[in-house]
Design a protein around this motif. Sequence first.
Motif, PDB file in Angstrom:
ATOM      1  N   UNK A   1      44.141  73.829  33.823  1.00  0.00           N
ATOM      2  CA  UNK A   1      44.315  72.447  32.800  1.00  0.00           C
ATOM      3  C   UNK A   1      42.916  71.863  32.996  1.00  0.00           C
ATOM      4  N   UNK A   2      41.981  72.341  33.752  1.00  0.00           N
ATOM      5  CA  UNK A   2      40.546  71.891  33.597  1.00  0.00           C
ATOM      6  C   UNK A   2      40.727  70.523  34.160  1.00  0.00           C
ATOM      7  N   UNK A   3      41.686  70.497  35.206  1.00  0.00           N
ATOM      8  CA  UNK A   3      41.795  69.098  36.018  1.00  0.00           C
ATOM      9  C   UNK A   3      42.383  67.851  35.089  1.00  0.00           C
ATOM     10  N   UNK A   4      42.914  68.211  33.842  1.00  0.00           N
ATOM     11  CA  UNK A   4      43.513  67.289  32.805  1.00  0.00           C
ATOM     12  C   UNK A   4      44.890  66.794  33.231  1.00  0.00           C
ATOM     13  N   UNK A   5      45.628  67.259  34.549  1.00  0.00           N
ATOM     14  CA  UNK A   5      46.732  66.966  34.950  1.00  0.00           C
ATOM     15  C   UNK A   5      47.203  65.377  35.022  1.00  0.00           C
ATOM     16  N   UNK A   6      45.810  64.838  35.734  1.00  0.00           N
ATOM     17  CA  UNK A   6      46.140  63.512  36.327  1.00  0.00           C
ATOM     18  C   UNK A   6      45.818  62.350  34.856  1.00  0.00           C
ATOM     19  N   UNK A   7      45.602  62.967  33.573  1.00  0.00           N
ATOM     20  CA  UNK A   7      45.554  62.335  32.496  1.00  0.00           C
ATOM     21  C   UNK A   7      46.971  62.071  31.762  1.00  0.00           C
ATOM     22  N   UNK A   8      47.871  62.769  32.097  1.00  0.00           N
ATOM     23  CA  UNK A   8      49.404  62.622  31.580  1.00  0.00           C
ATOM     24  C   UNK A   8      50.077  61.553  31.783  1.00  0.00           C
ATOM     25  N   UNK A   9      50.568  60.884  31.158  1.00  0.00           N
ATOM     26  CA  UNK A   9      51.583  59.772  31.659  1.00  0.00           C
ATOM     27  C   UNK A   9      52.525  60.296  32.627  1.00  0.00           C
ATOM     28  N   UNK A  10      52.589  59.492  33.623  1.00  0.00           N
ATOM     29  CA  UNK A  10      53.345  59.655  34.966  1.00  0.00           C
ATOM     30  C   UNK A  10      52.764  60.891  35.800  1.00  0.00           C
ATOM     31  N   UNK A  11      51.792  61.382  35.270  1.00  0.00           N
ATOM     32  CA  UNK A  11      51.181  62.473  36.310  1.00  0.00           C
ATOM     33  C   UNK A  11      52.039  63.527  36.931  1.00  0.00           C
ATOM     34  N   UNK A  12      53.019  64.135  36.079  1.00  0.00           N
ATOM     35  CA  UNK A  12      54.080  64.857  36.531  1.00  0.00           C
ATOM     36  C   UNK A  12      53.599  66.226  37.229  1.00  0.00           C
ATOM     37  N   UNK A  13      52.234  66.746  36.490  1.00  0.00           N
ATOM     38  CA  UNK A  13      51.996  68.008  37.185  1.00  0.00           C
ATOM     39  C   UNK A  13      51.249  67.539  38.626  1.00  0.00           C
ATOM     40  N   UNK A  14      50.627  66.427  38.755  1.00  0.00           N
ATOM     41  CA  UNK A  14      49.892  65.963  40.048  1.00  0.00           C
ATOM     42  C   UNK A  14      51.010  65.709  41.230  1.00  0.00           C
ATOM     43  N   UNK A  15      52.034  64.713  40.856  1.00  0.00           N
ATOM     44  CA  UNK A  15      52.802  64.445  41.784  1.00  0.00           C
ATOM     45  C   UNK A  15      54.014  65.629  42.337  1.00  0.00           C
ATOM     46  N   UNK A  16      53.910  66.598  41.487  1.00  0.00           N
ATOM     47  CA  UNK A  16      54.774  67.626  41.738  1.00  0.00           C
ATOM     48  C   UNK A  16      53.832  68.709  42.418  1.00  0.00           C
ATOM     49  N   UNK A  17      52.756  68.591  42.745  1.00  0.00           N
ATOM     50  CA  UNK A  17      51.755  69.641  43.434  1.00  0.00           C
ATOM     51  C   UNK A  17      51.606  70.745  42.906  1.00  0.00           C
ATOM     52  N   UNK A  18      51.574  70.631  41.326  1.00  0.00           N
ATOM     53  CA  UNK A  18      51.330  71.793  40.761  1.00  0.00           C
ATOM     54  C   UNK A  18      49.509  72.243  40.917  1.00  0.00           C
ATOM     55  N   UNK A  19      49.480  73.592  41.131  1.00  0.00           N
ATOM     56  CA  UNK A  19      48.023  73.847  41.517  1.00  0.00           C
ATOM     57  C   UNK A  19      46.924  73.496  40.591  1.00  0.00           C
ATOM     58  N   UNK A  20      47.311  73.683  39.092  1.00  0.00           N
ATOM     59  CA  UNK A  20      46.496  73.364  37.957  1.00  0.00           C
ATOM     60  C   UNK A  20      45.507  74.322  37.512  1.00  0.00           C
ATOM     61  N   UNK A  21      45.108  75.298  38.194  1.00  0.00           N
ATOM     62  CA  UNK A  21      44.524  76.389  37.965  1.00  0.00           C
ATOM     63  C   UNK A  21      45.179  77.622  38.841  1.00  0.00           C
ATOM     64  N   UNK A  22      45.369  78.794  38.200  1.00  0.00           N
ATOM     65  CA  UNK A  22      45.529  80.050  39.178  1.00  0.00           C
ATOM     66  C   UNK A  22      45.709  81.531  38.341  1.00  0.00           C
ATOM     67  N   UNK A  23      46.054  82.443  38.918  1.00  0.00           N
ATOM     68  CA  UNK A  23      46.183  83.475  38.318  1.00  0.00           C
ATOM     69  C   UNK A  23      47.407  84.503  38.893  1.00  0.00           C
ATOM     70  N   UNK A  24      47.842  85.468  38.150  1.00  0.00           N
ATOM     71  CA  UNK A  24      48.720  86.282  38.482  1.00  0.00           C
ATOM     72  C   UNK A  24      48.505  87.734  37.723  1.00  0.00           C
ATOM     73  N   UNK A  25      49.035  88.698  38.584  1.00  0.00           N
ATOM     74  CA  UNK A  25      48.888  90.200  38.141  1.00  0.00           C
ATOM     75  C   UNK A  25      50.237  90.909  38.412  1.00  0.00           C
TER      76      UNK A  25
END
Length: 485
Positions: free
Chosen positions: A426-450
Amino acid sequence: MRVPIVGFLLIGLFVNGQHQPVLANTASDGVVIDGYAKYGNYVGVPETDEFSQKIVQDIQIRFINDNNQSVDNQGQPIRGRTQKDFILGLLKLQPGQIFRDEALQADLRRLEKLESFNYVRAYREENPFGVSIVYDINERRFPTWNYGVGSNSDIGLYGQVRYGDSNISGLNDQLATTVQLSGKDIQFNSRFTSPYRLGEPERLGYRVTAFRDRQISRTFDDEIRLANGDRTREGRFGGSVALLRSFEEWDAALALNYARISLRNKDYNVVQVDELGNPLSVSGQGIDDLYTLSLSVTRDLRDSRFNPTQGSILTLSTEQAIPLGLGNIFSHRLQGNYIQYLPVTWIGNPNLTDNPEMLAVNLQLGTIFGDFPPADAFNLGGLNSVRGYGSGKLASGRSYGLASVEYRFPIVESIGGVLFTDFASDFGSGKTVIGEPGVVRDKPGSGFGYGLGVRLNSPFGLFRGDLGVSDQGEVRFEITTGQRF
């Protein structure tokens, strides 16, 4: 580990007939076989200067069944649902024009994009007066019915009915409707599309949609819940009206859209904040109205709409929110989605065509300017995003980028395998969302899977099972329908 499984029963209409095919589906350009030049879905006599000046004398449309037969058991020509005048109106290479290979192949690609056709084949015949072109067309089976039952943690046990027809009145008009009924709710999604027709250039195509949906919110679902301990439910209803137009290889859609987004508890009562007091909507009332004007353009160069083996598809979209209703939202959303299919022969078994060997690459980018409903953030993670993560568990941001690579290979006739990797941020943009839902829920913001997966081509459609491992060490196996992209 989570395994959601829903069973479906498909019922279609079938047609029969008799005809021996005159060409193959795959070949390299310019290869001469038994005196015929082979060009993708087209087979014809080799090009010469004399032949290239031949005039198209006649065009024939022939319908064939799954056994490549053009006549039935009584020796009568198979009758297709599609109107022949409609098909002829889509062709740019017409009787009276000089025959050109590239024009014929462009017409083939145009016909193969129609939802109502499984595949289209063509060949040309030289005669003393010019060139005759014959199109063999295998139509898809319509209408289709799907029936399903399932259960989830929100609404419990439910039943589902789906209806689809992509060839209404023989003009490629399309209707798709899904109705889901449970003890708590009725949900539906319906879309009618009358595409733009090249044979009627002054007539615009159009699309009308209506929907009502309820689900656990991908943005807000985590350890942080509502004040009463419930998980956050997200309800949406609305619709859209779009005008459709094609320009050469591009298809465009201009749409007016409306959606009411509401956040609710288990009893489906509207809620305004989560248990920490963070707002769930722009309006502060738990409900946002989203009126938007959108424009999207698509360039589809795949060799097949339903089972592509090569080619690409590019979609660019822009969406402007109009400040009306609850929330008075004024924002602008930009998105791009690119998919490339690259045939490879690492295994070297091209005969298993149900699951062709290839590399498939998907790149996505998106961003939003201005205020927008938090539930409308870009949610990353899940079986259609970064596999190995739960749905929406990686990020909820204003911007995002996603890259996926799949190596698809055949195993047996109807079963294929996939090795995949997905990365998103999310390029660090989670903190710019109203209520910061990704930040307060400790979502990583970046990651990968395989991981690896299996694909089953069945009479009921393509089933997909993927075993994904995230960079956080989570392992998830999920089953759904259709390819990831």
